[in-house]
Design a protein around this motif. Structure first.
Motif, PDB file in Angstrom:
ATOM      1  N   ASP A   1       0.833  -1.208   0.000  1.00 27.92           N
ATOM      2  CA  ASP A   1       0.000   0.000   0.000  1.00 27.92           C
ATOM      3  C   ASP A   1       0.870   1.261   0.000  1.00 27.92           C
ATOM      4  OD1 ASP A   1      -2.279  -1.469   0.012  1.00 27.92           O
ATOM      5  OD2 ASP A   1      -2.685  -1.248   2.154  1.00 27.92           O
ATOM      6  N   HIS A   2       1.957   1.227   0.778  1.00 33.57           N
ATOM      7  CA  HIS A   2       2.864   2.375   0.848  1.00 33.57           C
ATOM      8  C   HIS A   2       3.566   2.582  -0.496  1.00 33.57           C
ATOM      9  CE1 HIS A   2       2.844   1.061   5.230  1.00 33.57           C
ATOM     10  NE2 HIS A   2       2.268   2.247   5.229  1.00 33.57           N
ATOM     11  N   ILE A   3       3.921   1.468  -1.141  1.00 37.01           N
ATOM     12  CA  ILE A   3       4.575   1.546  -2.456  1.00 37.01           C
ATOM     13  C   ILE A   3       3.632   2.190  -3.458  1.00 37.01           C
ATOM     14  CG2 ILE A   3       5.667   0.240  -4.314  1.00 37.01           C
ATOM     15  CD1 ILE A   3       7.198   0.108  -1.677  1.00 37.01           C
ATOM     16  N   GLN A   4       2.357   1.762  -3.406  1.00 36.61           N
ATOM     17  CA  GLN A   4       1.353   2.281  -4.342  1.00 36.61           C
ATOM     18  C   GLN A   4       1.166   3.782  -4.162  1.00 36.61           C
ATOM     19  OE1 GLN A   4      -2.566   0.765  -3.695  1.00 36.61           O
ATOM     20  NE2 GLN A   4      -3.341   1.449  -5.678  1.00 36.61           N
ATOM     21  N   ARG A   5       1.060   4.227  -2.897  1.00 39.28           N
ATOM     22  CA  ARG A   5       0.777   5.638  -2.630  1.00 39.28           C
ATOM     23  C   ARG A   5       1.973   6.545  -2.899  1.00 39.28           C
ATOM     24  NH1 ARG A   5      -2.013   3.642   1.993  1.00 39.28           N
ATOM     25  NH2 ARG A   5      -0.248   4.177   3.320  1.00 39.28           N
ATOM     26  N   ASN A   6       3.174   6.076  -2.594  1.00 38.48           N
ATOM     27  CA  ASN A   6       4.345   6.955  -2.629  1.00 38.48           C
ATOM     28  C   ASN A   6       5.211   6.810  -3.868  1.00 38.48           C
ATOM     29  OD1 ASN A   6       4.372   8.304   0.174  1.00 38.48           O
ATOM     30  ND2 ASN A   6       4.027   6.152   0.649  1.00 38.48           N
ATOM     31  N   ILE A   7       5.106   5.682  -4.556  1.00 38.46           N
ATOM     32  CA  ILE A   7       5.934   5.472  -5.747  1.00 38.46           C
ATOM     33  C   ILE A   7       5.089   5.433  -7.017  1.00 38.46           C
ATOM     34  CG2 ILE A   7       7.598   3.898  -6.852  1.00 38.46           C
ATOM     35  CD1 ILE A   7       8.611   3.133  -4.161  1.00 38.46           C
ATOM     36  N   GLY A   8       3.792   5.213  -6.872  1.00 34.86           N
ATOM     37  CA  GLY A   8       2.927   5.245  -8.047  1.00 34.86           C
ATOM     38  C   GLY A   8       2.808   3.916  -8.752  1.00 34.86           C
ATOM     39  N   ILE A   9       3.126   2.834  -8.065  1.00 32.42           N
ATOM     40  CA  ILE A   9       2.957   1.499  -8.637  1.00 32.42           C
ATOM     41  C   ILE A   9       1.616   0.960  -8.151  1.00 32.42           C
ATOM     42  CG2 ILE A   9       3.868  -0.852  -8.756  1.00 32.42           C
ATOM     43  CD1 ILE A   9       6.621   0.344  -8.069  1.00 32.42           C
ATOM     44  N   SER A  10       0.797   0.491  -9.063  1.00 34.82           N
ATOM     45  CA  SER A  10      -0.509  -0.019  -8.682  1.00 34.82           C
ATOM     46  C   SER A  10      -0.380  -1.292  -7.859  1.00 34.82           C
ATOM     47  CB  SER A  10      -1.348  -0.314  -9.928  1.00 34.82           C
ATOM     48  OG  SER A  10      -2.535  -0.982  -9.565  1.00 34.82           O
ATOM     49  N   LYS A  11      -1.094  -1.330  -6.738  1.00 35.88           N
ATOM     50  CA  LYS A  11      -1.067  -2.510  -5.874  1.00 35.88           C
ATOM     51  C   LYS A  11      -1.728  -3.708  -6.541  1.00 35.88           C
ATOM     52  CE  LYS A  11      -2.991  -4.229  -1.534  1.00 35.88           C
ATOM     53  NZ  LYS A  11      -3.928  -3.937  -0.435  1.00 35.88           N
ATOM     54  N   GLU A  12      -2.823  -3.460  -7.244  1.00 33.90           N
ATOM     55  CA  GLU A  12      -3.606  -4.562  -7.815  1.00 33.90           C
ATOM     56  C   GLU A  12      -3.169  -4.936  -9.221  1.00 33.90           C
ATOM     57  OE1 GLU A  12      -7.924  -4.747  -7.113  1.00 33.90           O
ATOM     58  OE2 GLU A  12      -7.672  -2.747  -6.243  1.00 33.90           O
ATOM     59  N   TYR A  13      -2.701  -3.946  -9.988  1.00 39.00           N
ATOM     60  CA  TYR A  13      -2.430  -4.194 -11.401  1.00 39.00           C
ATOM     61  C   TYR A  13      -0.929  -4.030 -11.684  1.00 39.00           C
ATOM     62  CZ  TYR A  13      -7.478  -3.711 -11.519  1.00 39.00           C
ATOM     63  OH  TYR A  13      -8.813  -3.861 -11.274  1.00 39.00           O
ATOM     64  N   ASN A  14      -0.184  -5.074 -11.399  1.00 39.17           N
ATOM     65  CA  ASN A  14       1.253  -5.081 -11.637  1.00 39.17           C
ATOM     66  C   ASN A  14       1.690  -6.479 -12.037  1.00 39.17           C
ATOM     67  OD1 ASN A  14       2.049  -6.579  -9.082  1.00 39.17           O
ATOM     68  ND2 ASN A  14       0.984  -4.823  -8.191  1.00 39.17           N
ATOM     69  N   VAL A  15       2.914  -6.602 -12.481  1.00 32.40           N
ATOM     70  CA  VAL A  15       3.408  -7.901 -12.965  1.00 32.40           C
ATOM     71  C   VAL A  15       3.375  -8.953 -11.867  1.00 32.40           C
ATOM     72  CG1 VAL A  15       5.396  -9.107 -13.931  1.00 32.40           C
ATOM     73  CG2 VAL A  15       4.820  -6.852 -14.755  1.00 32.40           C
ATOM     74  N   PHE A  16       3.674  -8.535 -10.654  1.00 26.32           N
ATOM     75  CA  PHE A  16       3.666  -9.448  -9.517  1.00 26.32           C
ATOM     76  C   PHE A  16       2.279 -10.086  -9.352  1.00 26.32           C
ATOM     77  CE2 PHE A  16       3.690 -10.084  -4.789  1.00 26.32           C
ATOM     78  CZ  PHE A  16       4.705 -11.023  -4.762  1.00 26.32           C
ATOM     79  N   GLU A  17       1.226  -9.253  -9.423  1.00 26.11           N
ATOM     80  CA  GLU A  17      -0.147  -9.769  -9.299  1.00 26.11           C
ATOM     81  C   GLU A  17      -0.538 -10.590 -10.517  1.00 26.11           C
ATOM     82  OE1 GLU A  17      -2.128  -9.630  -6.633  1.00 26.11           O
ATOM     83  OE2 GLU A  17      -0.435  -8.692  -5.593  1.00 26.11           O
ATOM     84  N   LEU A  18      -0.025 -10.227 -11.693  1.00 20.09           N
ATOM     85  CA  LEU A  18      -0.298 -11.010 -12.898  1.00 20.09           C
ATOM     86  C   LEU A  18       0.268 -12.423 -12.750  1.00 20.09           C
ATOM     87  CD1 LEU A  18      -1.292 -11.349 -15.814  1.00 20.09           C
ATOM     88  CD2 LEU A  18       0.882 -10.344 -16.586  1.00 20.09           C
ATOM     89  N   GLN A  19       1.486 -12.519 -12.230  1.00 20.76           N
ATOM     90  CA  GLN A  19       2.096 -13.834 -12.019  1.00 20.76           C
ATOM     91  C   GLN A  19       1.234 -14.691 -11.082  1.00 20.76           C
ATOM     92  OE1 GLN A  19       6.708 -12.190 -12.480  1.00 20.76           O
ATOM     93  NE2 GLN A  19       5.961 -12.886 -10.513  1.00 20.76           N
ATOM     94  N   LYS A  20       0.745 -14.073 -10.014  1.00 14.54           N
ATOM     95  CA  LYS A  20      -0.093 -14.812  -9.063  1.00 14.54           C
ATOM     96  C   LYS A  20      -1.390 -15.254  -9.715  1.00 14.54           C
ATOM     97  CE  LYS A  20      -0.458 -12.948  -4.937  1.00 14.54           C
ATOM     98  NZ  LYS A  20      -0.565 -11.897  -3.882  1.00 14.54           N
ATOM     99  N   ALA A  21      -1.974 -14.379 -10.537  1.00 13.34           N
ATOM    100  CA  ALA A  21      -3.232 -14.721 -11.217  1.00 13.34           C
ATOM    101  C   ALA A  21      -3.022 -15.861 -12.210  1.00 13.34           C
ATOM    102  CB  ALA A  21      -3.791 -13.491 -11.931  1.00 13.34           C
ATOM    103  N   LEU A  22      -1.905 -15.837 -12.939  1.00 19.52           N
ATOM    104  CA  LEU A  22      -1.598 -16.912 -13.889  1.00 19.52           C
ATOM    105  C   LEU A  22      -1.362 -18.226 -13.145  1.00 19.52           C
ATOM    106  CD1 LEU A  22       0.823 -15.031 -16.337  1.00 19.52           C
ATOM    107  CD2 LEU A  22      -1.541 -15.720 -16.806  1.00 19.52           C
ATOM    108  N   ALA A  23      -0.639 -18.152 -12.037  1.00 23.63           N
ATOM    109  CA  ALA A  23      -0.295 -19.363 -11.290  1.00 23.63           C
ATOM    110  C   ALA A  23      -1.529 -20.061 -10.733  1.00 23.63           C
ATOM    111  CB  ALA A  23       0.665 -19.019 -10.154  1.00 23.63           C
ATOM    112  N   THR A  24      -2.587 -19.298 -10.481  1.00 23.64           N
ATOM    113  CA  THR A  24      -3.833 -19.886  -9.963  1.00 23.64           C
ATOM    114  C   THR A  24      -4.886 -20.034 -11.060  1.00 23.64           C
ATOM    115  OG1 THR A  24      -4.570 -17.664  -9.290  1.00 23.64           O
ATOM    116  CG2 THR A  24      -3.445 -19.002  -7.626  1.00 23.64           C
ATOM    117  N   ARG A  25      -4.487 -19.769 -12.299  1.00 25.95           N
ATOM    118  CA  ARG A  25      -5.398 -19.818 -13.453  1.00 25.95           C
ATOM    119  C   ARG A  25      -6.651 -18.956 -13.219  1.00 25.95           C
ATOM    120  NH1 ARG A  25      -3.911 -23.137 -17.482  1.00 25.95           N
ATOM    121  NH2 ARG A  25      -2.588 -24.940 -17.012  1.00 25.95           N
TER     122      ARG A  25
END
Length: 339
Positions: free
Chosen positions: A204-228
């Motif tokens: 959450d702190h990264i999202q607010r202060n650096i501008g990286i989306s918490k929900e829509y990022n490569v890290f979350e994409l990997q998790k979504a793919l891994a769980t189909r």
């Protein structure tokens, strides 16, 4: 010597007459130079005894003449040559000037501290000057941080500031900020200014202060793919397609390739207990690769890596893809990964 060792010696007033700071990673070179510029001499000594030159605006004769001077009303003089990679060093043994330069490095003046900031490159180790500096001074090597060491570097850097960061947040920073340590350090400074020291830095702190989306990022994409998770995967890809500058395809492809390469490696590990070390990831994330390996068999993972290479070439225009946008290419790719 590490950058930490050099700065520790400077704090203890243990100086060498010559410092060659070289390498492709400028962060540590800048850190050492900045510290020396601020702390080697007192404010009263700097006026007469501190000189800053730039490689593209000076020459070796000027530097040598300055280095051979004695300090005025001080124990040392400090000469810093920034962008020393732009200097013309001449051919050794080809002129009296070249011999004069070499002679200085073979017997440097003890009261002069000469710092050569040789950034984005390495000095030729075959040269006699290099060997002379290595013998009589310090040669510091600043190499880029490898991808698999980036997350621990972020954790250690934040720890040195007196803060803590959650593994997910460190992974998110590593994936989105890349291996530019100066950029990462600047973003860490922002975080530290906006977060209490007793608070563990979260995504959450990264999202607010650096501008990286918490929900829509490569890290979350990997998790979504891994769980189909087809819905979540498509939501993230659609977000990427709508924000191409924040999520360039080259970065997404590089991260996915690294991710699936680690899944494939996990399949063939003889001892899964060593997975964190072998994959170069935090032990916290091993369970994610274990789950992904259950979702994607070794054969399917091979196929996905082939797909990634195919779509990487298409995105670079090396294979025909018509006029399909990067966003549409990603959508095609994710569909094939999941089906």
């Amino acid at each position: 010597m590490s950058a930490e060792d050099i700065i520790k010696d400077i704090k203890a007033r243990k100086f060498k007459p010559v410092y060659l700071l070289q390498g492709e990673e400028p962060y540590y070179i800048d850190e050492i130079v900045d510290y020396m510029e601020k702390h080697v001499l007192s404010d009263g000594e700097k006026g007469f005894n501190q000189t800053v030159l730039y490689g593209k605006d000076t020459d070796m004769a000027t530097i040598m003449n300055a280095a051979k001077r004695y300090p005025m009303m001080a124990e040392y003089q400090l000469i810093i040559v920034k962008e020393a990679q732009d200097l013309k060093w001449g051919n050794e043994g080809a002129s009296k000037e070249a011999d004069f330069i070499l002679a200085y490095f073979e017997k440097p003046l003890p009261s002069t501290i000469l710092v050569l900031a040789y950034k984005y490159a390495n000095f030729d180790k075959r040269k006699k000057i290099y060997k002379a500096i290595n013998t009589n001074g310090v040669v510091f090597q600043s190499d880029p941080v490898r991808d698999y060491k980036l997350m621990p570097w972020i954790e250690d850097h934040i720890k040195s500031k007196g803060y803590k960061i959650a593994p997910q947040a460190a992974a998110l920073m590593a994936e989105y900020l890349g291996t530019d340590l100066s950029k990462i350090a600047n973003e860490v400074e922002k975080l530290c200014l906006n977060i209490n020291q007793d608070t563990t830095i979260q995504t959450d702190h990264i999202q607010r202060n650096i501008g990286i989306s918490k929900e829509y990022n490569v890290f979350e994409l990997q998790k979504a793919l891994a769980t189909r998770n087809v819905l979540k995967s498509n939501q993230i890809i659609n977000y990427f397609a709508g924000n191409p500058k924040a999520n360039p395809m080259i970065m997404v492809m590089a991260n996915l390739n690294s991710y699936f390469s680690k899944i494939l490696k996990y399949h063939y590990l003889p001892n899964k207990g060593d997975a964190a070390k072998e994959l170069g990831v935090s032990p916290y994330f091993v369970k994610d690769y274990e789950a992904a390996a259950r979702t994607f068999s070794a054969g399917k993972t091979f196929d996905i890596i082939s797909l990634l290479r195919e779509y990487d070439l298409k995105s670079k225009g090396l294979e025909s893809s018509g006029n399909i946008s990067d966003g549409d290419l990603l959508k095609e790719l994710v569909f094939k990964i999941l089906h």
